[in-house]
Motif scaffolding. Structure first.
Motif, PDB file in Angstrom:
ATOM      1  N   LEU A  34       6.037   5.101  12.805  1.00 48.14           N
ATOM      2  CA  LEU A  34       5.593   4.149  11.789  1.00 48.14           C
ATOM      3  C   LEU A  34       4.641   4.925  10.898  1.00 48.14           C
ATOM      4  O   LEU A  34       3.666   5.498  11.385  1.00 48.14           O
ATOM      5  CB  LEU A  34       4.878   2.954  12.430  1.00 48.14           C
ATOM      6  N   ARG A  35       4.928   4.998   9.609  1.00 49.27           N
ATOM      7  CA  ARG A  35       4.139   5.865   8.750  1.00 49.27           C
ATOM      8  C   ARG A  35       2.641   5.549   8.875  1.00 49.27           C
ATOM      9  O   ARG A  35       2.243   4.390   8.938  1.00 49.27           O
ATOM     10  CB  ARG A  35       4.589   5.755   7.293  1.00 49.27           C
TER      11      ARG A  35
ATOM     12  N   VAL B 215       0.986   0.380   6.380  1.00 50.98           N
ATOM     13  CA  VAL B 215       0.911   1.602   7.176  1.00 50.98           C
ATOM     14  C   VAL B 215       0.341   1.234   8.547  1.00 50.98           C
ATOM     15  O   VAL B 215      -0.236   0.153   8.704  1.00 50.98           O
ATOM     16  CB  VAL B 215       0.041   2.685   6.488  1.00 50.98           C
ATOM     17  N   TYR B 216       0.525   2.122   9.519  1.00 52.83           N
ATOM     18  CA  TYR B 216       0.219   1.757  10.908  1.00 52.83           C
ATOM     19  C   TYR B 216      -0.548   2.859  11.631  1.00 52.83           C
ATOM     20  O   TYR B 216      -0.172   4.029  11.539  1.00 52.83           O
ATOM     21  CB  TYR B 216       1.521   1.491  11.663  1.00 52.83           C
TER      22      TYR B 216
ATOM     23  N   ASN C 231       6.002  12.461   7.071  1.00 55.82           N
ATOM     24  CA  ASN C 231       4.664  11.894   7.253  1.00 55.82           C
ATOM     25  C   ASN C 231       3.616  12.983   7.479  1.00 55.82           C
ATOM     26  O   ASN C 231       2.473  12.851   7.052  1.00 55.82           O
ATOM     27  CB  ASN C 231       4.680  10.929   8.440  1.00 55.82           C
ATOM     28  N   PHE C 232       4.008  14.065   8.177  1.00 47.91           N
ATOM     29  CA  PHE C 232       3.032  15.102   8.538  1.00 47.91           C
ATOM     30  C   PHE C 232       3.403  16.492   8.017  1.00 47.91           C
ATOM     31  O   PHE C 232       2.679  17.085   7.227  1.00 47.91           O
ATOM     32  CB  PHE C 232       2.866  15.165  10.064  1.00 47.91           C
TER      33      PHE C 232
ATOM     34  N   SER D 119       3.603   9.815   2.491  1.00 45.24           N
ATOM     35  CA  SER D 119       4.979  10.249   2.745  1.00 45.24           C
ATOM     36  C   SER D 119       5.894   9.951   1.538  1.00 45.24           C
ATOM     37  O   SER D 119       6.922  10.611   1.368  1.00 45.24           O
ATOM     38  CB  SER D 119       5.526   9.568   3.997  1.00 45.24           C
ATOM     39  N   VAL D 120       5.524   8.985   0.725  1.00 45.53           N
ATOM     40  CA  VAL D 120       6.343   8.672  -0.451  1.00 45.53           C
ATOM     41  C   VAL D 120       6.333   9.852  -1.443  1.00 45.53           C
ATOM     42  O   VAL D 120       7.326  10.120  -2.120  1.00 45.53           O
ATOM     43  CB  VAL D 120       5.869   7.360  -1.133  1.00 45.53           C
TER      44      VAL D 120
END
Ligand code: DAH
Length: 364
Positions: A188-189, A215-216, A154-155, A194-195
């Motif tokens: 939670l992405r 997404v969150y 994600n990061f 991230s995909v």
């Protein structure tokens, strides 16, 4: 019923006398009743726990032992006869009711029934499919990624530096912090970018993929929902240029909002692209010609609405996913589905998408 008085002693007459004529009274009483409830009530008054027959039975205590059998038989016979009278009255009543129904005015079988409303898909899901379909028609394939994501995907692999204020910009819901080694930390992405990491790590170029989903972020106010939807797209191959990015996104905008909808690109910053840009489309709520622009609350009089972020994939993202940036290049874009739905259907307030008011949802 015949009560065989010849066989009972002088001490039994009180019980037998009370039974005398009870059937006739019952039959007469029932014949005047015109509902099942009334029939059952009359039956209970005679045969129920507090009924007359039950009270008579108590008199059995006084009957001498040698006559109990005969008196008992008489009582049982009366009870059976009373039950039979009741059953016959019930059958008779039902027959009468049915006859009255048949004789009365007929039902109108042609009268329409009450409609059962059919459900349908939510506008966010309709727009999600519409957008994915447009990209599919432009040659992109659909990919999928999980909502519970590794922090690295994600990061970190998207070139967010460790001290990046991602927790300010994309305030994160952590799933697993306590004790987990850094590389297994999950969240939670916060975006669908991230995909990119997953697909580029798993498959070599050329890749042209789009992926949509929830997404969150820890945002909750009038314009933000802690859960919303994004669509991410990316293209990695030899010699991919910014011109292609603009071409693809222009074609997309025109297919979604109409040929004449303008799109413009403004320089912007996202850690995983260089150069990075934001794209705006012409406001669909107002126009200069009819003088509604100046007062437009949606575009705030600018005539433009921000719809997506995009850019050329940063070489360090390519490297982190095992792709040689000297050889390959790519572009990526991410857009908010709720925002697109609002512009697509002219919804000026994002909250109505999540309030689930049927009066709103029925309009799609
Ligand atoms: N992930 C970004 C966000 O959630 C959106 C985005 C911006 C995606 C630029 C991209 C991009 O692929 O190139 O705010």
């Amino acid at each position: 019923m015949r009560l065989d008085k010849a066989h009972v002693s002088p001490s039994s007459p009180s019980v037998l006398a009370q039974l005398e004529g009870i059937q006739d009274r019952f039959r007469t009483a029932l014949s005047g009743l015109d509902s099942e409830l009334a029939l059952r009530t009359a039956r209970a008054e005679l045969l129920g726990k507090k009924g007359e027959l039950t009270a008579i039975l108590r008199g059995m205590a006084q009957v001498p032992p040698d006559q109990k059998k005969q008196v008992g038989e008489a009582v049982n016979r009366v009870r059976e006869e009373l039950e039979a009278i009741f059953e016959a009255a019930l059958v008779d009543l039902k027959r009468k009711q049915r006859a009255a129904e048949l004789a009365g005015p007929p039902f109108d079988l042609s009268m329409p029934g009450r409609p059962i409303p059919r459900g349908h898909r939510h506008p966010v899901s309709l727009v999600m499919d519409e957008v994915l379909d447009i990209f599919r028609s432009l040659g992109f394939e659909i990919a999928w990624g999980p909502e519970v994501e590794l922090e690295v995907n994600n990061f970190e692999k998207l070139a967010f530096p460790p001290d990046h204020p991602a927790t300010d910009m994309q305030d994160t819901f952590w799933v697993d912090v306590a004790g987990a080694p850094a590389k297994w930390r999950t969240l939670l992405r916060t975006h669908t970018s991230s995909v990119q990491v997953r697909e580029m790590s798993d498959h070599g170029p050329p890749l042209a993929l789009v992926s949509g989903g929830a997404v969150y972020r820890r945002d909750d106010d009038v314009t933000h929902s802690p859960m919303f939807h994004q669509i991410e797209g990316f293209y990695v191959a030899r010699d991919v240029s910014f011109a292609e990015l603009k071409g693809v996104l222009t074609a997309f905008t025109q297919r979604l909002y109409g040929e004449s909808t303008p799109i413009r690109f403004r320089p912007s910053y996202f850690p995983f692209v260089e150069p990075g840009a934001e794209a705006d489309v012409g406001c669909v709520f107002c126009s200069e010609e009819d003088g509604t622009r100046a007062a437009c609350r949606v575009c705030k009089g600018t005539g433009w609405l921000e719809v997506l972020g995009c850019g050329m994939i940063h070489p360090s993202v390519l490297t982190a996913t095992g792709i040689d940036p000297e050889w390959y290049s790519g572009f990526a874009f991410g857009l908010g589905v709720e925002r697109i739905a609002m512009l697509r259907y002219g919804i000026p307030d994002i909250r109505v998408l999540f309030e689930n008011d049927p009066r709103f949802l029925a309009q799609f």
